[in-house]
Scaffold this motif. Structure first.
Motif, PDB file in Angstrom:
ATOM      1  N   THR A   1       0.819  -1.211   0.000  1.00 18.38           N
ATOM      2  CA  THR A   1       0.000   0.000   0.000  1.00 18.38           C
ATOM      3  C   THR A   1       0.853   1.262   0.000  1.00 18.38           C
ATOM      4  O   THR A   1       0.321   2.367   0.134  1.00 18.38           O
ATOM      5  CB  THR A   1      -0.927   0.016   1.237  1.00 18.38           C
ATOM      6  OG1 THR A   1      -0.132  -0.083   2.432  1.00 18.38           O
ATOM      7  CG2 THR A   1      -1.904  -1.143   1.181  1.00 18.38           C
ATOM      8  N   ASP A   2       2.153   1.101  -0.144  1.00 19.29           N
ATOM      9  CA  ASP A   2       3.083   2.234  -0.140  1.00 19.29           C
ATOM     10  C   ASP A   2       3.372   2.659  -1.581  1.00 19.29           C
ATOM     11  O   ASP A   2       3.896   1.867  -2.370  1.00 19.29           O
ATOM     12  CB  ASP A   2       4.380   1.835   0.559  1.00 19.29           C
ATOM     13  CG  ASP A   2       5.345   2.996   0.708  1.00 19.29           C
ATOM     14  OD1 ASP A   2       5.037   4.099   0.204  1.00 19.29           O
ATOM     15  OD2 ASP A   2       6.400   2.794   1.338  1.00 19.29           O
ATOM     16  N   PRO A   3       3.049   3.919  -1.930  1.00 19.06           N
ATOM     17  CA  PRO A   3       3.312   4.360  -3.310  1.00 19.06           C
ATOM     18  C   PRO A   3       4.786   4.298  -3.690  1.00 19.06           C
ATOM     19  O   PRO A   3       5.112   4.133  -4.874  1.00 19.06           O
ATOM     20  CB  PRO A   3       2.812   5.816  -3.307  1.00 19.06           C
ATOM     21  CG  PRO A   3       1.843   5.885  -2.170  1.00 19.06           C
ATOM     22  CD  PRO A   3       2.373   4.937  -1.135  1.00 19.06           C
ATOM     23  N   ASP A   4       5.661   4.403  -2.706  1.00 25.22           N
ATOM     24  CA  ASP A   4       7.099   4.368  -2.977  1.00 25.22           C
ATOM     25  C   ASP A   4       7.711   3.012  -2.613  1.00 25.22           C
ATOM     26  O   ASP A   4       8.931   2.905  -2.422  1.00 25.22           O
ATOM     27  CB  ASP A   4       7.798   5.469  -2.173  1.00 25.22           C
ATOM     28  CG  ASP A   4       7.307   6.861  -2.550  1.00 25.22           C
ATOM     29  OD1 ASP A   4       7.029   7.067  -3.745  1.00 25.22           O
ATOM     30  OD2 ASP A   4       7.165   7.707  -1.642  1.00 25.22           O
ATOM     31  N   GLY A   5       6.873   1.978  -2.517  1.00 20.31           N
ATOM     32  CA  GLY A   5       7.354   0.675  -2.121  1.00 20.31           C
ATOM     33  C   GLY A   5       8.065  -0.072  -3.228  1.00 20.31           C
ATOM     34  O   GLY A   5       8.299   0.449  -4.323  1.00 20.31           O
ATOM     35  N   THR A   6       8.383  -1.310  -2.940  1.00 22.51           N
ATOM     36  CA  THR A   6       9.155  -2.145  -3.865  1.00 22.51           C
ATOM     37  C   THR A   6       8.336  -3.268  -4.479  1.00 22.51           C
ATOM     38  O   THR A   6       8.533  -3.625  -5.642  1.00 22.51           O
ATOM     39  CB  THR A   6      10.360  -2.761  -3.120  1.00 22.51           C
ATOM     40  OG1 THR A   6      11.136  -1.714  -2.539  1.00 22.51           O
ATOM     41  CG2 THR A   6      11.225  -3.595  -4.054  1.00 22.51           C
ATOM     42  N   CYS A   7       7.430  -3.837  -3.728  1.00 26.17           N
ATOM     43  CA  CYS A   7       6.728  -5.059  -4.149  1.00 26.17           C
ATOM     44  C   CYS A   7       5.669  -4.758  -5.206  1.00 26.17           C
ATOM     45  O   CYS A   7       4.808  -3.883  -5.019  1.00 26.17           O
ATOM     46  CB  CYS A   7       6.070  -5.727  -2.954  1.00 26.17           C
ATOM     47  SG  CYS A   7       7.218  -6.112  -1.603  1.00 26.17           S
ATOM     48  N   ASP A   8       5.727  -5.489  -6.291  1.00 25.24           N
ATOM     49  CA  ASP A   8       4.675  -5.418  -7.305  1.00 25.24           C
ATOM     50  C   ASP A   8       3.532  -6.370  -6.957  1.00 25.24           C
ATOM     51  O   ASP A   8       2.381  -6.081  -7.239  1.00 25.24           O
ATOM     52  CB  ASP A   8       5.236  -5.783  -8.681  1.00 25.24           C
ATOM     53  CG  ASP A   8       6.305  -4.785  -9.128  1.00 25.24           C
ATOM     54  OD1 ASP A   8       6.102  -3.578  -8.896  1.00 25.24           O
ATOM     55  OD2 ASP A   8       7.332  -5.222  -9.687  1.00 25.24           O
ATOM     56  N   MET A   9       3.899  -7.490  -6.386  1.00 24.26           N
ATOM     57  CA  MET A   9       2.913  -8.486  -5.948  1.00 24.26           C
ATOM     58  C   MET A   9       3.536  -9.313  -4.841  1.00 24.26           C
ATOM     59  O   MET A   9       4.740  -9.207  -4.587  1.00 24.26           O
ATOM     60  CB  MET A   9       2.460  -9.374  -7.113  1.00 24.26           C
ATOM     61  CG  MET A   9       3.564 -10.219  -7.711  1.00 24.26           C
ATOM     62  SD  MET A   9       3.038 -11.157  -9.166  1.00 24.26           S
ATOM     63  CE  MET A   9       2.887  -9.836 -10.374  1.00 24.26           C
ATOM     64  N   ALA A  10       2.733 -10.136  -4.203  1.00 27.64           N
ATOM     65  CA  ALA A  10       3.236 -10.955  -3.093  1.00 27.64           C
ATOM     66  C   ALA A  10       2.654 -12.354  -3.175  1.00 27.64           C
ATOM     67  O   ALA A  10       1.462 -12.534  -3.446  1.00 27.64           O
ATOM     68  CB  ALA A  10       2.872 -10.322  -1.754  1.00 27.64           C
ATOM     69  N   THR A  11       3.493 -13.320  -2.960  1.00 22.99           N
ATOM     70  CA  THR A  11       3.042 -14.710  -2.854  1.00 22.99           C
ATOM     71  C   THR A  11       3.507 -15.235  -1.506  1.00 22.99           C
ATOM     72  O   THR A  11       4.594 -15.779  -1.363  1.00 22.99           O
ATOM     73  CB  THR A  11       3.591 -15.575  -4.017  1.00 22.99           C
ATOM     74  OG1 THR A  11       3.213 -16.940  -3.822  1.00 22.99           O
ATOM     75  CG2 THR A  11       5.109 -15.454  -4.135  1.00 22.99           C
ATOM     76  N   ALA A  12       2.658 -15.023  -0.507  1.00 28.01           N
ATOM     77  CA  ALA A  12       3.043 -15.361   0.865  1.00 28.01           C
ATOM     78  C   ALA A  12       1.868 -15.928   1.644  1.00 28.01           C
ATOM     79  O   ALA A  12       1.782 -15.753   2.851  1.00 28.01           O
ATOM     80  CB  ALA A  12       3.590 -14.120   1.572  1.00 28.01           C
ATOM     81  N   ALA A  13       0.946 -16.602   0.947  1.00 30.18           N
ATOM     82  CA  ALA A  13      -0.219 -17.200   1.603  1.00 30.18           C
ATOM     83  C   ALA A  13      -0.966 -16.169   2.439  1.00 30.18           C
ATOM     84  O   ALA A  13      -1.360 -16.429   3.569  1.00 30.18           O
ATOM     85  CB  ALA A  13       0.191 -18.395   2.468  1.00 30.18           C
ATOM     86  N   MET A  14      -1.152 -14.982   1.873  1.00 32.35           N
ATOM     87  CA  MET A  14      -1.842 -13.929   2.599  1.00 32.35           C
ATOM     88  C   MET A  14      -3.332 -14.237   2.693  1.00 32.35           C
ATOM     89  O   MET A  14      -3.948 -14.690   1.727  1.00 32.35           O
ATOM     90  CB  MET A  14      -1.634 -12.580   1.915  1.00 32.35           C
ATOM     91  CG  MET A  14      -0.236 -12.025   2.078  1.00 32.35           C
ATOM     92  SD  MET A  14      -0.088 -10.349   1.389  1.00 32.35           S
ATOM     93  CE  MET A  14      -1.297  -9.465   2.382  1.00 32.35           C
TER      94      MET A  14
ATOM     95  N   SER B   1      -7.739  -5.726   4.577  1.00 35.31           N
ATOM     96  CA  SER B   1      -6.677  -5.549   3.574  1.00 35.31           C
ATOM     97  C   SER B   1      -7.233  -4.976   2.286  1.00 35.31           C
ATOM     98  O   SER B   1      -6.594  -4.123   1.640  1.00 35.31           O
ATOM     99  CB  SER B   1      -5.994  -6.897   3.306  1.00 35.31           C
ATOM    100  OG  SER B   1      -5.399  -7.407   4.484  1.00 35.31           O
ATOM    101  N   ILE B   2      -8.411  -5.423   1.890  1.00 32.35           N
ATOM    102  CA  ILE B   2      -9.025  -4.918   0.664  1.00 32.35           C
ATOM    103  C   ILE B   2      -9.363  -3.434   0.808  1.00 32.35           C
ATOM    104  O   ILE B   2      -9.192  -2.637  -0.126  1.00 32.35           O
ATOM    105  CB  ILE B   2     -10.276  -5.740   0.332  1.00 32.35           C
ATOM    106  CG1 ILE B   2      -9.880  -7.198   0.012  1.00 32.35           C
ATOM    107  CG2 ILE B   2     -11.022  -5.135  -0.848  1.00 32.35           C
ATOM    108  CD1 ILE B   2     -11.056  -8.117  -0.220  1.00 32.35           C
ATOM    109  N   GLU B   3      -9.839  -3.053   1.976  1.00 34.95           N
ATOM    110  CA  GLU B   3     -10.159  -1.646   2.210  1.00 34.95           C
ATOM    111  C   GLU B   3      -8.915  -0.768   2.154  1.00 34.95           C
ATOM    112  O   GLU B   3      -8.991   0.419   1.816  1.00 34.95           O
ATOM    113  CB  GLU B   3     -10.854  -1.497   3.566  1.00 34.95           C
ATOM    114  CG  GLU B   3     -12.263  -2.090   3.594  1.00 34.95           C
ATOM    115  CD  GLU B   3     -12.888  -2.021   4.980  1.00 34.95           C
ATOM    116  OE1 GLU B   3     -12.140  -1.816   5.960  1.00 34.95           O
ATOM    117  OE2 GLU B   3     -14.119  -2.192   5.086  1.00 34.95           O
TER     118      GLU B   3
END
Length: 466
Positions: free
Chosen positions: A98-111, A117-119
């Motif tokens: 949710t960080d505009p300046d973050g690194t992750c494009d996507m995550a595969t971590a059994a979230m 989280s959707i909100e």
């Protein structure tokens, strides 16, 4: 103009020398440009993910979620060069999405797919793992089961075994009456000489435990029935002996806690972010955990093993993995809550990209690849404790031995048919021979009578007249 020319020259240089341009899902729609690398973040959470924080070496990542992502990406045509895996602390991973300046494009971590989280803007693909919270306890005792001697066979086998004894006794008697009605009737003054229905049924049943003499039979068809019945008993006794020995020598856990309700009033733990659903169901854990490292996870399990807590409610996949690889940990029942795990995407990811991965996950599910990955990483059957394997696999079911009953039924039917045929042959084709034999016997008896009369006349001593 000079600045634009410089930027254009820089882009041309990057293309000519093969330098990739990393992008945070710029207009990504499921297909990957050869010049782009996407960052796929994950977090160490066995058995879903095994990695080292800060590491991005492809060979150091394993687990269910990692393997699932690789297969889904492959279905979209992605190559290993199109993405890099990055291991982060779980909380950092969630914040990055949710960080505009973050690194992750996507995550595969059994979230877990959660409304919260959707909100926040996190997007999820179609769930690739349907799970929930499960109850796990620790035990090292041995189960005491007074009915363990019945366990080698399923109840259906026991039922059909004694029904078969009844059928064999009755059918043997019926075949005797059909084939040799005279021989089957008891002689005058010797009612106990011939075996009746009750005696045959008793003998057939008692032979199961070798508590009776062999069944008496006079006709060939009934003897065939008895032979097949004896063969069936031979095989079943061998199966019972082998399975009973395996079950009795295998250790089985003694679990005093049969459900989460048995934990009420005791010390037990749960994941701290499930406290709301715990309270909604009337469950009140006394200890809350949120392990972020392997050491913290081991500490939580050590407390369960040492008896500090008597039960632990945790993710079902984690519970399945621990109970499959550590024999003294035992899963009680099925999952007590339900939730879904899925790949997560940065809040500005395109809907087409999310939908593309959802389609790939559905394809994996339809082809049973997800089930295969589950068996490999979540619950590896090769490491299941011997006690569990013995308890689950040694029991003989009816389907496994139903062929014996088919053979016995066919034998009874064939023997009855043969008895009918034999009696018919006697009545039609042997009638003449029977008449000749009877005439010969009558003539012989009459000759003996005449001889006796002649002897009496010739013998004056034998005459006792007045």
């Amino acid at each position: 103009m000079a600045l634009m020319t410089s930027s254009l020259d820089m882009f041309v240089v990057c293309v000519l020398f093969g330098v990739r341009v990393e992008s945070r899902l710029l207009n990504a729609n499921g297909t990957v440009d050869a010049e782009e690398i996407y960052t796929v973040c994950t977090a160490n959470f066995p058995p879903y993910v095994a990695c080292i924080e800060g590491d991005s070496s492809p060979t150091n990542f394993s687990g269910y979620s990692t393997e699932m992502f690789k297969r889904a990406a492959s279905k979209l045509g992605w190559k290993a060069k199109n993405y890099r895996l990055l291991c982060l602390p779980f909380n950092d991973l969630v914040n990055d999405l949710t960080d505009p300046d973050g690194t992750c494009d996507m995550a595969t971590a059994a979230m877990t797919v959660q409304l919260e989280s959707i909100e926040k803007g996190i997007q999820f693909a179609y769930p690739d793992y349907h799970t929930g919270q499960g109850l796990m306890v620790y035990t090292s005792g041995v189960k005491t089961n007074r009915w363990l001697f019945l366990k080698p066979f399923s109840w259906v086998v026991w039922l059909f075994l004694f029904l078969a004894a009844l059928a064999v006794g009755v059918s043997a008697r019926v075949v005797e009456i059909i084939a040799k009605p005279k021989a089957a009737e008891p002689s005058e003054g010797k009612e106990d000489e011939k075996a009746g229905v009750g005696e045959l049924v008793w003998s057939a049943g008692a032979q199961i435990v070798n508590a009776a003499e062999p069944m008496q039979a006079f006709s060939i068809p009934s003897r065939i029935i008895i032979f097949v019945w004896a063969f069936l008993i031979l095989l079943l006794v061998a199966m019972y002996t082998g399975n009973a020995a395996a079950i009795l020598t295998a250790s089985a856990v003694d679990v005093s806690i049969q459900s989460i309700d048995d934990l009420q009033g005791k010390n037990w733990g749960a994941y701290q972010f499930t406290i709301e659903i715990m309270h909604l169901n009337g469950w009140n854990p006394t200890v809350l955990y949120d392990p972020q490292t392997v050491a913290e996870t081991d500490h939580m399990l050590d407390q369960l093993e040492s008896g500090v807590i008597e039960g632990l409610v945790w993710d079902c996949g984690f519970v399945d993995y621990i109970t499959a690889t550590r024999c003294n940990f035992y899963k009680v029942g099925d999952c007590i809550t339900e939730d879904n795990r899925a790949m997560a995407f940065w809040q500005n990811a395109t809907a087409s990209l999310v939908n593309a991965f959802s389609t790939a996950v559905l394809q994996l599910e339809a082809s049973s690849e997800l089930s295969h990955i589950h068996e490999v990483f979540i619950k590896p059957t090769s490491t299941i404790c011997e006690s569990e394997a013995a308890g689950d696999q040694q029991q003989v079911t009816f389907n496994q031995v139903s062929g014996l009953w088919i053979v016995l039924t066919a034998t009874i039917a064939w023997s009855m048919l043969m008895a009918f045929v034999a009696r018919h042959v006697k009545l039609t084709h042997l009638h003449r021979l029977y008449k000749k034999t009877l005439s010969r016997e009558v003539g012989k008896e009459l000759g003996e009578i005449d001889l006796k009369q002649a002897t009496v006349i010739d013998n004056p001593v034998a005459f006792h007249g007045p």
